[in-house]
Design a protein around this motif. Sequence first.
Motif, short mmCIF file in Angstrom:
data_model
loop_
_atom_site.label_atom_id
_atom_site.label_comp_id
_atom_site.label_asym_id
_atom_site.label_seq_id
_atom_site.Cartn_x
_atom_site.Cartn_y
_atom_site.Cartn_z
N ASP A 173 0.83 -1.21 0.00
CA ASP A 173 0.00 0.00 0.00
C ASP A 173 0.86 1.26 0.00
OD1 ASP A 173 -2.42 -1.50 0.24
OD2 ASP A 173 -2.02 -1.74 2.38
N GLU A 174 2.17 1.09 0.11
CA GLU A 174 3.07 2.23 0.17
C GLU A 174 3.73 2.46 -1.19
OE1 GLU A 174 3.85 1.78 4.97
OE2 GLU A 174 5.55 1.62 3.61
N ASN A 175 4.83 3.21 -1.23
CA ASN A 175 5.35 3.70 -2.51
C ASN A 175 6.63 3.00 -2.96
OD1 ASN A 175 6.92 4.84 -0.45
ND2 ASN A 175 7.35 6.69 -1.64
N GLU A 176 6.76 1.71 -2.66
CA GLU A 176 7.96 1.00 -3.08
C GLU A 176 8.14 1.01 -4.60
OE1 GLU A 176 5.94 -0.03 -0.65
OE2 GLU A 176 6.90 -1.49 0.69
N GLY A 177 7.04 0.92 -5.34
CA GLY A 177 7.12 0.95 -6.80
C GLY A 177 7.71 2.24 -7.32
N GLU A 178 7.28 3.34 -6.75
CA GLU A 178 7.82 4.64 -7.13
C GLU A 178 9.30 4.74 -6.79
OE1 GLU A 178 7.15 9.33 -5.84
OE2 GLU A 178 5.54 7.85 -5.52
N ILE A 179 9.67 4.20 -5.64
CA ILE A 179 11.08 4.21 -5.23
C ILE A 179 11.93 3.41 -6.21
CG2 ILE A 179 12.71 3.43 -3.46
CD1 ILE A 179 10.46 4.02 -1.39
N VAL A 180 11.46 2.23 -6.59
CA VAL A 180 12.21 1.39 -7.53
C VAL A 180 12.37 2.10 -8.86
CG1 VAL A 180 12.20 -0.74 -8.87
CG2 VAL A 180 11.59 -0.80 -6.46
#
Length: 199
Positions: free
Chosen positions: A45-52
Amino acid sequence: MTKVSAIISTYNNSSFFVGCIKNLLNQSLFGSGRLEIVVIDSGSDENEGEIVRGFQDKHPEIKYIRTEKRESIYKAWNRGIKVASGEYITNANTDDRHENDCLEKLANALDRDSHAVISYGDAKMTGPCQKLFNQSNFPNRDFFTPSLLLYNLFGYQPMWKAHLHSKIGYFNEHLNKAADYDFGLRISMMGKAVYVQGA
């Protein structure tokens, strides 16, 4: 040729995630083009995809897979292993950190001994978790088969030969806990386990 694939499973771990990726990018193996990073975003639910995606701008070789629903860490590891291209595999937990030459030392130990199937190093508890243990150092030490009956000798981030999955299978997805312990027991029957002091 990719020497090592590091599998990251993440679910709502964005606070640790940046540090995990940076730690792997600082590994000597990555600097020499021999470390692959595979991220499995387990429906976070957090922003790991954006970080990657931010890291992929400079390092497009980082693999990223997102599942729509949350799955167990063991299922996520299996998913990552199946797309990994490394000769060796290791899991990289989001809240764990390595010395910059750690993965290279573990890989070298497997390179040096054709009978070795898994290598492991030292681990140290820090922060609040340390209070749960009487000593800060995880009880990693030279391999002694009976010790596997007492605890998971290989610790949190061992490294193993990828081709062995075709013989012993993957992590047991039916287990909610200790599937890494179960896997360690199975892989230890296939050859030598090597303790790398200082890794």
